[in-house]
Design a protein around this motif. Structure first.
Motif, PDB file in Angstrom:
ATOM      1  N   ASP A 647       0.818  -1.211   0.000  1.00  0.00           N
ATOM      2  CA  ASP A 647       0.000   0.000   0.000  1.00  0.00           C
ATOM      3  C   ASP A 647       0.850   1.259   0.000  1.00  0.00           C
ATOM      4  O   ASP A 647       0.394   2.326  -0.446  1.00  0.00           O
ATOM      5  N   LEU A 649       3.552   1.713  -1.775  1.00  0.00           N
ATOM      6  CA  LEU A 649       4.305   1.859  -3.018  1.00  0.00           C
ATOM      7  C   LEU A 649       3.585   2.797  -3.961  1.00  0.00           C
ATOM      8  O   LEU A 649       2.356   2.818  -4.037  1.00  0.00           O
ATOM      9  N   ASP A 650       4.345   3.579  -4.685  1.00  0.00           N
ATOM     10  CA  ASP A 650       3.749   4.435  -5.716  1.00  0.00           C
ATOM     11  C   ASP A 650       3.427   3.624  -6.964  1.00  0.00           C
ATOM     12  O   ASP A 650       2.406   3.845  -7.618  1.00  0.00           O
ATOM     13  N   ASP A 651       4.303   2.672  -7.330  1.00  0.00           N
ATOM     14  CA  ASP A 651       4.115   1.833  -8.519  1.00  0.00           C
ATOM     15  C   ASP A 651       4.495   0.395  -8.186  1.00  0.00           C
ATOM     16  O   ASP A 651       5.301   0.132  -7.278  1.00  0.00           O
ATOM     17  N   ASP A 652       3.926  -0.531  -8.946  1.00  0.00           N
ATOM     18  CA  ASP A 652       4.306  -1.935  -8.766  1.00  0.00           C
ATOM     19  C   ASP A 652       5.774  -2.119  -9.160  1.00  0.00           C
ATOM     20  O   ASP A 652       6.225  -1.588 -10.181  1.00  0.00           O
ATOM     21  N   ASP A 745       8.162   6.849   7.544  1.00  0.00           N
ATOM     22  CA  ASP A 745       7.099   6.072   6.920  1.00  0.00           C
ATOM     23  C   ASP A 745       6.288   5.263   7.922  1.00  0.00           C
ATOM     24  O   ASP A 745       5.510   4.391   7.517  1.00  0.00           O
ATOM     25  N   SER A 782       1.321  14.274   3.257  1.00  0.00           N
ATOM     26  CA  SER A 782       1.145  13.437   2.064  1.00  0.00           C
ATOM     27  C   SER A 782       0.000  12.443   2.214  1.00  0.00           C
ATOM     28  O   SER A 782      -0.369  11.779   1.253  1.00  0.00           O
ATOM     29  N   GLY A 784       0.288   9.844   4.105  1.00  0.00           N
ATOM     30  CA  GLY A 784       0.853   8.562   4.497  1.00  0.00           C
ATOM     31  C   GLY A 784       0.599   8.250   5.952  1.00  0.00           C
ATOM     32  O   GLY A 784       0.408   7.087   6.331  1.00  0.00           O
TER      33      GLY A 784
END
Length: 937
Positions: A647, A649-652, A745, A782, A784
């Motif tokens: 969840d 991650l920006d991209d796979d 994070d 953001s 997050g």
């Protein structure tokens, strides 16, 4: 009979009187004798002078049981032909004058007419013998006819009908000498040259003659028996091999121990006739001939002359035998056709073809010729293909000869059929394929071998290379039993099979085969066998494990399908357990796991047999196991908390590389676990990506000294110096990506930083304070992290390093406020973070609680008109703005609200957007305004 000088020992006078009386009483008889003699000279015995005299010499030598010697020379106009042997006798003289009879009871000349050949070159012939001499003369015969009132016939006088006694003895060393006075039109040199060429044939045809000497050049016939049953005949520098049959002698020229087929000759009976032959060998046959010996008598049987020809051929070296098979083609004569057919029938019905295995000679109708057969292929096919002839006879040039004797031509397709059903070792098949390779020269040959048998790795032998696959790189591990794939046995594998249509697989292909994966997944721990009947014979769990564990060392660990972790292996109790639920004996991983970790220990016998590398490749643990997946599409890899990481991650990711089973590490053993991770290159690789799963999991879950690993900083990283403690683990460099970085994070790290910032005991420097505020603002703004999930402390950290009450702290949301607010009340983050930081820390922004305006209006001017502004732009590299500028020697701002009174600043922007600045503040103003503009927050 002793020689008498003036006597007439042979009664020639009486012979002459009788012949003359016959002519006188019958002129027709005279004309008949003249015509007969003329016909013999012009037809039957033309060009046979030496041959006919040699025949008489051979008969004389044979009767005397002496090795015959024939000498020929010229003396002026006289041609002398001398021989040794039985001398001239009275019956012989009678035969010479009779034309139609002979006094011989054996030998060659039976008809007494061959002597007429001498008339082709002479009209005066003298026969000198140690028993007496006689003379034949055309001139004397003509004179006698005149004396008796007889007219010479138009055909000429019959020279050899009248003989006169002579007193001249033969030359010393000979028993008989024939002297021919050559006619003026006869070239003696050319005649002797022709005799020299003819001498070879005479010595071949007339074995009774041992030596022929032509004008001083002697040719001698030598002979001796060979080990192969033949007789070698030598004449001068020429050699023949001879075989004597019941009715004929066969001779073939030999050069350097190799036969040279004749192909074109004539029947010799025993001397040359006019019956043309196309046989490979010279034929000297005992057959009935017409009186002139140029043609056979009509109706003469010829089949017997071929008897023994097969023995001649069988006696030759194997690679020369087919040279003596008559070539296909039209016969040169009727006699040639009859003899050729007899010879071929002789060859068809007798064994003479050499066998490839070196055994007894083969009958042609039981022999097989494989075109292109080599010694290697012949040796391999021994015992498999019956009746195979020697390789040297299977060359293309021999095909017509083999066809002529009805030898079966074995094609590659038929060979493939004959090989079916034979049980041979794989190495034998490999030798066969190697030996067959030179024969497969085109697509047609490859197609003919479409049904060639192929042994498989599992012990079966199947038909057709196209249904099989070759492995690459599997020779070292030996055969594999994989019923679902037709894998060629490694000891039989050969490049020829690929040319014939066999596919190619690697160990990686075999491991990735869906049938293997299915077989592994369907194994039942309670049923040691497996398999769908459609896959062939079932394999036990042990047999399947053997296949997999012998293949995996041949591929990179990343190429082993993770599904093979389900492979059942025995644990220390003998129970079958999936490989990825077992640890190797003595595995260091066992030291760091929780007590109830779901791992058993592999049975030691299996560990010893296959070694740790193969077992670890299928998931048996030693250290931590790495999972690799290309082009993953979601958190479906059975990694703990994988969905939480995904969840964030920006991209796979293009490739997922992660350490498994980290959730099974006991919190008290993380220091040892981190050491294991750092020591193994495979797992150490996963620690280098801060955004990767492994670093993320360690950062959020690993614990050192009661604190999460992500709450430590690397010793050389000063970003949060004074707020976070450095990691002192000796391998911290290997897992640096799992330590705190420049971003936040997780909520725990955010809470820790908030608490440390508010802790008066902490002593962070200004850079660390700004970095922490920047990271906190970014993490919460953001989306997050949820600001409601943290507990804000009462105090916040000012730029001066002091802890200030949050109600007194201010965030400079306009850059010109940063020079106005005292540092012990100012809370600062990175550019653009003011609003987010005030929300995160729940403190006021300066522009909302402070009102301020310059105390003096200053000197109104433009940016481009002020040298100090131009200099500031040049130094900072910031273009000059277009807005209004007011210069002050000393800039004072009057404040109300949260900050009161007058405060001196270097630059300011008033409510109208005019920039106020001192000369020294221009550079700072330019830089700040470039990023934010006069009204930016």
């Amino acid at each position: 009979m002793p020689h008498r000088d003036l006597a007439d020992p042979f009664g020639t006078a009486a012979l002459r009187e009788g012949i003359l009386s016959a002519w006188a009483s019958s002129p027709t008889r005279l004309r008949e004798d003249a015509a007969t003699e003329s016909d013999y000279v012009r037809a039957g015995y033309r060009d046979r002078v030496l041959t006919e005299l040699a025949q008489n010499a051979a008969d004389a030598a044979a009767r005397a049981e002496l090795p015959g010697v024939l000498r020929v020379w010229c003396d002026g106009t006289g041609l002398h032909v001398a021989n040794i042997g039985e001398p001239l006798d009275e019956p012989g003289v009678h035969a010479l004058t009779a034309l139609r009879s002979s006094g011989k009871t054996g030998g060659v000349g039976r008809f007494g007419v061959g002597f007429t050949a001498v008339l082709a070159v002479s009209e005066e012939i003298e026969v000198r013998s140690r028993t007496g001499s006689i003379l034949f003369s055309a001139d004397r015969t003509r004179a006698v006819l005149d004396d008796h009132g007889l007219t010479a016939p138009a055909a000429g006088v019959p020279t050899l009908r009248l003989a006169w006694p002579s007193t001249t003895p033969p030359v010393e060393g000979s028993d008989t000498e024939v002297v021919l006075r050559l006619r003026p039109d006869v070239d003696a040199g050319a005649l002797l040259a022709a005799f020299r060429d003819e001498a070879y044939d005479i010595l071949l045809e007339l074995p009774a003659l041992r030596t022929v000497e032509i004008d001083g050049d002697a040719l001698e016939r030598t002979e001796h028996d060979l080990d192969n049953g033949l007789r070698e005949i030598g004449i001068g520098d020429r050699t023949w091999w001879e075989h004597t049959g019941p009715s004929a002698r066969w001779l073939v020229p030999v050069v350097d121990d190799r036969v040279r087929p004749v192909r074109r000759d004539v029947l010799r009976a025993p001397t040359r006739s006019d019956e043309e032959l196309s046989l490979p060998a010279l034929l000297v046959a005992d057959v009935a001939m017409q009186p002139d010996r140029r043609r056979i008598l009509p109706g003469t049987p010829l089949d017997r002359v071929a008897a023994g020809y097969a023995r001649l051929v069988a006696a030759l070296p194997a690679d020369q035998r087919l040279d003596l098979v008559p070539e296909p083609g039209f016969a040169r004569s009727e006699v040639d056709g009859r003899i050729r057919e007899a010879v071929l029938e002789e060859l068809r019905t007798h064994p003479w073809l050499p066998a490839a295995d070196g055994g007894a000679d083969l009958l042609p109708d039981r022999a097989n010729a494989l075109p292109g057969l080599t010694d290697e292929l012949a040796a391999t096919l021994g015992g498999v293909v019956p009746g195979l002839i020697a390789p040297e006879l299977c060359r293309p040039r021999h095909a017509p000869a083999l066809a002529a004797v009805d030898v079966h031509r074995l094609g590659l397709a038929r060979l493939a059929e004959m090989l079916a059903g034979h049980d041979r070792e794989p190495q034998w098949w490999n030798r066969l394929y190697e030996a067959l390779t030179p024969l497969v020269t085109d697509a047609v040959a490859a197609e003919e071998l479409a049904s060639l048998p192929v042994p498989l790795s599992d012990g079966r032998t199947v038909t057709g290379p196209r249904t099989t696959v070759l492995s690459t790189g599997l020779q070292e591990i030996g055969p594999l039993r994989m019923p679902w794939v037709r894998l060629v046995h490694p000891d039989a594998a050969h490049p020829l099979l690929a040319r014939l249509g066999a596919g190619t697989v690697t160990a990686e292909d075999l491991l990735a085969d869906p049938a293997l994966v299915t077989a592994v997944e369907e194994l039942d721990p309670d049923d040691p066998g497996f398999g769908d009947p459609g896959l062939g014979d079932a394999l036990s769990a042990e047999a399947l494990a053997d296949v997999v564990l012998r293949l995996v060392p041949l591929v990179p660990p990343s190429a082993v399908p993770r599904e093979l972790g389900a492979l059942l292996l025995p644990d220390t109790h003998g129970d079958l357990v999936p490989a990825d639920e077992l640890l190797l004996p003595g595995a260091p991983l066992a030291e760091v796991l929780v007590d109830d970790a779901p791992f058993g220990t592999l049975g030691p016998a299996v560990a010893d047999r296959y070694g740790p590398d193969a077992l670890r490749a299928v998931g048996v643990g030693w250290g931590f196991t790495v999972l690799r997946a290309d082009l993953p599409t979601g958190p479906d890899h059975d990694l703990p908390d994988e969905d939480l990481w995904w969840d964030g991650l920006d991209d796979d990711p293009e490739t997922l590389v992660a350490v498994r089973d980290l959730d099974l590490v006991d919190d008290g053993h993380w220091a040892r676990a981190l050491t294991l991770l750092a020591a193994d290159p495979a797992t150490a690789e996963t620690l280098t990506d801060p955004a990767g799963y492994t670093a993320w999991y360690l950062r959020t879950h690993a614990v050192l000294d009661g604190r999460p690993l992500g709450h430590y900083r690397f010793a050389d990283d000063t970003t949060f110096e004074g707020l976070l403690d450095p990691c002192t683990h000796p391998d911290a460099g290997a897992f640096r990506a799992a330590l705190a970085g420049t971003s936040i994070d997780d909520l725990d790290l955010a809470q820790t930083l908030l608490d440390r910032l508010a802790d008066p005991e902490a002593s962070p420097g200004p850079a660390a304070i700004v970095a922490a505020h920047t990271a906190l603002a970014a993490a919460f703004s953001s989306g997050g992290l949820d600001p409601e999930s943290v507990t804000l402390p009462d105090g916040v950290r000012s730029l001066a390093g002091s802890v200030v009450d949050a109600t007194d702290a201010l965030v400079a949301d306009r850059p010109w406020f940063a020079g106005l607010i005292p540092h012990d009340r100012l809370v600062v983050g990175g550019p653009g973070t003011a609003t987010a930081l005030s929300e995160v820390l729940d403190i006021a922004v300066a522009s909302a609680v402070i009102e301020a305006e310059p105390a003096e209006p200053g000197r109104r001017t433009g940016w481009d008109r002020e040298p100090a502004a131009i200099l500031a732009s040049t130094v900072t590299g910031v273009p000059l703005p277009r807005g209004r500028l007011a210069l002050h020697d000393r800039l004072v701002v009057r404040c109300t609200g949260a900050l009161t009174g007058e405060h001196e600043v270097d630059w300011w922007v008033d409510a109208a957007g005019t920039v106020h600045s001192t000369p020294s503040g221009l550079a700072a103003a330019l830089v700040a305004l470039r990023e934010t503009g006069p009204s930016a927050p």
